[in-house]
Design an enzyme around this catalytic site. Structure first.
Site, PDB file in Angstrom:
ATOM      1  N   TYR A  57       0.825  -1.214   0.000  1.00 32.96           N
ATOM      2  CA  TYR A  57       0.000   0.000   0.000  1.00 32.96           C
ATOM      3  C   TYR A  57       0.860   1.265   0.000  1.00 32.96           C
ATOM      4  O   TYR A  57       2.065   1.201   0.172  1.00 32.96           O
ATOM      5  CB  TYR A  57      -1.060   0.016   1.098  1.00 32.96           C
ATOM      6  CG  TYR A  57      -0.680  -0.165   2.561  1.00 32.96           C
ATOM      7  CD1 TYR A  57       0.600  -0.016   3.040  1.00 32.96           C
ATOM      8  CD2 TYR A  57      -1.681  -0.478   3.484  1.00 32.96           C
ATOM      9  CE1 TYR A  57       0.892  -0.175   4.395  1.00 32.96           C
ATOM     10  CE2 TYR A  57      -1.398  -0.637   4.840  1.00 32.96           C
ATOM     11  CZ  TYR A  57      -0.109  -0.482   5.287  1.00 32.96           C
ATOM     12  OH  TYR A  57       0.174  -0.636   6.605  1.00 32.96           O
ATOM     13  N   GLU A  58       0.186   2.371  -0.252  1.00 38.17           N
ATOM     14  CA  GLU A  58       0.890   3.667  -0.402  1.00 38.17           C
ATOM     15  C   GLU A  58       1.897   3.597  -1.549  1.00 38.17           C
ATOM     16  O   GLU A  58       2.981   4.177  -1.487  1.00 38.17           O
ATOM     17  CB  GLU A  58       1.558   4.041   0.933  1.00 38.17           C
ATOM     18  CG  GLU A  58       1.880   5.515   1.123  1.00 38.17           C
ATOM     19  CD  GLU A  58       0.684   6.425   0.952  1.00 38.17           C
ATOM     20  OE1 GLU A  58       0.757   7.282   0.073  1.00 38.17           O
ATOM     21  OE2 GLU A  58      -0.316   6.271   1.676  1.00 38.17           O
ATOM     22  N   GLY A  59       1.550   2.878  -2.600  1.00 41.08           N
ATOM     23  CA  GLY A  59       2.428   2.717  -3.772  1.00 41.08           C
ATOM     24  C   GLY A  59       3.308   1.488  -3.603  1.00 41.08           C
ATOM     25  O   GLY A  59       4.150   1.453  -2.715  1.00 41.08           O
TER      26      GLY A  59
ATOM     27  N   GLN B 186       6.998   2.669  -6.671  1.00 40.93           N
ATOM     28  CA  GLN B 186       8.011   3.572  -6.096  1.00 40.93           C
ATOM     29  C   GLN B 186       9.278   3.567  -6.947  1.00 40.93           C
ATOM     30  O   GLN B 186       9.927   4.602  -7.146  1.00 40.93           O
ATOM     31  CB  GLN B 186       8.382   3.139  -4.663  1.00 40.93           C
ATOM     32  CG  GLN B 186       7.238   3.112  -3.682  1.00 40.93           C
ATOM     33  CD  GLN B 186       6.640   4.475  -3.406  1.00 40.93           C
ATOM     34  OE1 GLN B 186       7.268   5.496  -3.622  1.00 40.93           O
ATOM     35  NE2 GLN B 186       5.413   4.482  -2.946  1.00 40.93           N
TER      36      GLN B 186
END
Ligand SMILES: Cc1cc2nc3c(=O)[nH]c(=O)nc-3n(C[C@H](O)[C@H](O)[C@H](O)COP(=O)(O)OP(=O)(O)OC[C@H]3O[C@@H](n4cnc5c(N)ncnc54)[C@H](O)[C@@H]3O)c2cc1C
Length: 597
Positions: A439-441, A446
């Site tokens: 999650y969060e990329g 990234q």
């Protein structure tokens, strides 16, 4: 499950002896009162809360999980009470702006407190943690009325927030989003659609839940250029700030999942829910970039948290568990066997965990300080810090979470078969750690951000900002006694730049070359960045030893861990380098149909 003991000595070492914290905050407007003494006192209180309140709920929360019903989501026993204590003690407002009730302490201090709480109980931290993005979005882009209406309660922790981005068919590629926002006569919008995987979307800890939702207006452009941002409260808010009627947003179910089971991951149905536009139409994604750096450092923290907790448990076990004799003769001659900590391979795993946890701590605190400079520094310092953050954030998010997962896995291995058994807690740490790379990329996303937008996109400028800093550190510590660290750093600094140029050249001919190199490039970068922080810690420790200030065992241990990192972990860069320079053909030449054979 190991009971968590906050590593206060190490935290203080990083803050006070490695990073120049005292001078930094003395020079940042509004942070003059954040002296080392005050920060230490706050950190010690945070450690007590984490150790005594949150840590005991970690394993029981995992066993119990959350329970969904038509009425809402019930969090595990003790979670809501811990949250009440957290609010009563003023923790949510620690590093928020004073205008809406914040205590205006540096973001770095907030990050340290998150480390303490998150290592003790990551699932629990997800509830206050998600409010952060919501608060930052409203602070930066909300109208004065929206700020007035939502921020005081969010900052105080009476209400919590969410970020509602993901839909069943889109996560990384938010341009595909379908949730609709229809303008209404009263200036509000009717939000309709289904969001999935929404952390803290529903729970029993706060009076209201404020959702930040991305949705598409009628006639919005296709893709990411047509995303708008809305605030959608669970209970509508009356003009006087009191709670009004229930809004048309409901949790349809919660996910059954691999880890962080005490964190409610919700499917949220928006059925014409009343929403209010934040900022300008179709600028939603741009607005979210403003807080993404801090959100990503927050997620990177999960890698450090799980590495630390796995290390604490592993160390205790390795000292007690007896198995076979040391290769160089018995070390516990009166016992039936030696403790497994005598075996080189167990030490390899322990030191890997230790070097990941301590190195990541220095990296993440430094990044949090950069965030404070961006917010409060003079123009030139803020620009420099912003550039450094741009290149370091994807590295920290992806590398630290991947390394944290490795450390958590070593925890299972050190416990042997017991590592696989629930009651010991190591398998929970590994299950909980797994989500952080997603999650969060994801790590892949990234890595694309790093190599594409940050390194090649800036013509290497952003990377050079960091390598120049590495060079300055090497020059400032030219003394022969530091050469075992500064020598390799100097070589990596040049190699990193040359290698980036080579990938950039290939990518101009074939864009797949950048994608093919990306994750190895990111991991290479992560090992080098961690090396830079380990070198700083080694030099700081050596100076203290030379000064004969006491606490020698702590500094010697630091130095030995730095050596381990430089000799055993940093050389992993060589295989990443070979892989990333091997080109895209070995990935792309196989026709899709042949994957079936
Ligand atoms: C427990 C949990 C909590 C969550 N909390 C929230 C939340 O609070 N709010 C919220 O909005 N979302 C949340 N999410 C969603 C999360 O952010 C997404 O799952 C994540 O962004 C990945 O999106 P996806 O699942 O759609 O995967 P996809 O985007 O489908 O990706 C699948 C795979 O393809 C790779 N991939 C995709 N595109 C590319 C590319 N261009 N190049 C290379 N590789 C690529 C990815 O790296 C990944 O390996 C949560 C998810 C979970 C499981």
């Amino acid at each position: 499950m190991p009971s968590y003991k906050a590593p206060l000595r190490d935290i203080q070492f990083v803050i006070n002896e490695v990073l120049d914290t005292e001078n930094l905050y003395a020079g940042l407007k509004g942070y003059e009162e954040a002296t080392p003494d005050l920060m230490n006192a706050i950190i010690e209180e945070g450690a007590k809360f984490a150790e005594n309140v949150l840590s005991p709920l970690n394993q029981s929360g995992d066993e119990e999980g959350c329970v969904w019903s038509e009425e809402g989501v019930k969090t595990p026993e003790g979670f809501a009470d811990a949250y009440k204590q957290y609010v009563d003690n003023g923790w949510p407002s620690l590093s928020a702006e004073p205008e809406f009730g914040g205590q205006d302490m540096p973001n770095m201090l907030g990050i340290v407190i998150n480390e303490l709480a998150g290592t003790a109980n990551w699932s629990w931290l997800m509830y206050p943690g998600l409010s952060h993005g919501c608060i930052k979005t409203l602070e930066a882009h909300g109208s004065p009325e929206q700020k007035e209406q939502y921020l005081p309660k969010l900052v105080a922790g009476n209400w919590t927030g969410t970020m509602c981005l993901t839909e069943s068919h889109c996560g990384s590629d938010l341009g595909l989003l379908r949730t609709k926002a229809e303008p209404q006569a009263d200036g509000s919008y009717a939000i309709t659609g289904t969001k999935i995987f929404i952390s803290a979307g529903e729970h029993d800890m706060s009076d209201n839940i404020v959702h930040i939702v991305i949705a598409r207006m009628p006639d919005a452009p296709e893709g990411t250029k047509g995303i708008s941002l809305f605030v959608v409260p669970k209970f509508n808010v009356n003009e006087d700030g009191s709670l009004g009627d229930r809004n048309g947003v409901h949790c349809a179910s919660i996910e059954k999942k691999m880890g962080i089971k005490a964190s409610a991951t919700c499917v949220m149905n928006f059925d014409g829910a009343k929403g209010y536009l934040i900022g300008e139409p179709n600028r939603g994604l741009n607005m979210m970039f403003t807080f993404m750096n801090t959100a990503r450092i927050g997620t990177a923290m999960q890698g450090l948290a799980h590495a630390e907790l796995a290390y604490q448990g592993s160390l205790e076990y390795a000292r007690e568990r007896l198995a076979m004799r040391s290769l160089t003769g018995p070390k516990n001659p009166d016992g039936p066997a030696d403790p497994i900590i005598v075996h080189p391979d167990v030490r390899r795993m322990l030191l890997t965990q230790k070097s990941i946890a301590e190195g990541s701590r220095a990296m993440l605190y430094y990044l949090a300080q950069l965030g404070d400079i961006v917010d409060r520094g003079d123009e030139e310092a803020a620009k420099k810090a912003d550039d450094l953050m741009a290149v370091l954030t994807p590295i920290a998010k992806a590398f630290v979470t991947e390394a944290g997962l490795e450390a958590a896995n070593h925890g299972i291995q050190i416990y042997g078969g017991h590592g696989f058994i629930r009651e010991w807690g190591m398998e929970q740490i590994a299950r909980d750690a797994r989500i952080a790379t997603l999650y969060e990329g994801t790590t892949g996303i990234q890595a694309l951000d790093l190599i594409g937008r940050k390194v090649l996109g800036s013509g290497g400028k952003l990377l050079m900002g960091f390598t120049e800093m590495m060079g300055e550190f090497v020059d400032a510590n030219a003394d022969e006694s530091y050469a075992e660290f500064t020598g390799p750093l100097s070589t990596y600094k040049d190699e990193w730049l040359t290698m980036s140029l080579e990938v950039g050249g290939k990518a101009m001919e074939n864009p797949d070359e950048a994608g093919a190199a990306s994750v190895d490039y990111l991991m290479y970068s992560g090992y080098v960045v961690l090396g830079y922080f380990w070198a700083q810690m080694a030099v700081a420790a050596q100076k203290k030893i030379a000064e004969g200030e006491g606490d020698t065992a702590f500094y010697e241990a630091k130095l030995m861990t730095a050596r381990f990192y430089f000799e055993r972990i940093l050389p992993r860069t060589a295989s990443h380098k070979l892989a990333l320079l091997s080109g895209a053909d070995n990935l792309m030449e196989m026709p899709e149909a042949m994957f079936a054979f």
